[in-house]
Write a protein that holds these residues in place. Structure first.
Motif, PDB file in Angstrom:
ATOM      1  N   TYR A  89       0.872  -1.319  -0.024  1.00  0.00           N
ATOM      2  CA  TYR A  89      -0.160   0.216   0.085  1.00  0.00           C
ATOM      3  C   TYR A  89       0.935   1.229  -0.178  1.00  0.00           C
ATOM      4  CZ  TYR A  89      -2.891   3.796   1.273  1.00  0.00           C
ATOM      5  OH  TYR A  89      -3.489   4.875   1.250  1.00  0.00           O
ATOM      6  N   TRP A 143      -6.593  -6.141   2.500  1.00  0.00           N
ATOM      7  CA  TRP A 143      -6.497  -4.993   3.149  1.00  0.00           C
ATOM      8  C   TRP A 143      -7.619  -4.737   4.126  1.00  0.00           C
ATOM      9  CZ3 TRP A 143      -4.690  -1.004  -0.957  1.00  0.00           C
ATOM     10  CH2 TRP A 143      -3.497  -1.327  -1.499  1.00  0.00           C
ATOM     11  N   PRO A 181      -3.276  -5.432  -4.112  1.00  0.00           N
ATOM     12  CA  PRO A 181      -3.093  -5.965  -2.919  1.00  0.00           C
ATOM     13  C   PRO A 181      -2.672  -7.366  -3.037  1.00  0.00           C
ATOM     14  CG  PRO A 181      -5.238  -4.940  -2.929  1.00  0.00           C
ATOM     15  CD  PRO A 181      -4.821  -4.974  -4.230  1.00  0.00           C
TER      16      PRO A 181
END
Length: 133
Positions: free
Chosen positions: A57, A88, A84
């Motif tokens: 991130y 997340w 991702p």
């Protein structure tokens, strides 16, 4: 994701609101804001920014804004967060900061974002809209 975010002028955060008011009344010359960053947060950024705690991130720098015929400011191109590699969690807020990490705008989401390796966060052109009423 097909998500339209709208920020009304009263949601400008402290520093940004002061800068805007100063500019309207010509109190100080306008200082150009550069290197704006769009970020995701689990918590209300006005209280505390809690970004996804994952190595992939990062806030996304973004400076390509367009003005609509109604006078609204929209993202002029697609904005894609890194894909991702793990879940997340549920993202509830988005925010914009300047190059000095000052909070300019924030908004809760009408639908939670649930980024994972099958579902990256993407804002298509025009999905982010600043409405100045």
């Amino acid at each position: 994701w097909k998500l339209r975010l709208s920020f009304l002028l009263p949601t400008l955060e402290g520093w940004a609101a002061n800068m805007f008011i100063n500019q309207i009344f010509s109190i100080i010359p306008m200082i150009p804001v550069t290197n704006l960053k769009l970020g995701l947060s689990y918590t209300d950024p006005k209280i505390k920014i809690t970004r996804p705690d994952n190595p992939e991130y990062r806030d996304q720098e973004y400076m390509h804004w367009d003005v609509t015929t109604e006078g609204n400011l929209i993202n002029g191109t697609r904005l894609l967060f890194p894909t991702p590699r793990s879940d997340w969690g549920d993202i509830s807020y988005v925010f914009i900061q300047d190059e000095k990490d000052r909070l300019l705008l924030s908004s809760s989401l009408t639908h939670l974002l649930k980024p994972n390796n099958f579902n990256p966060v993407v804002f298509e052109e025009g999905d982010i809209c600043f409405m100045f009423d």
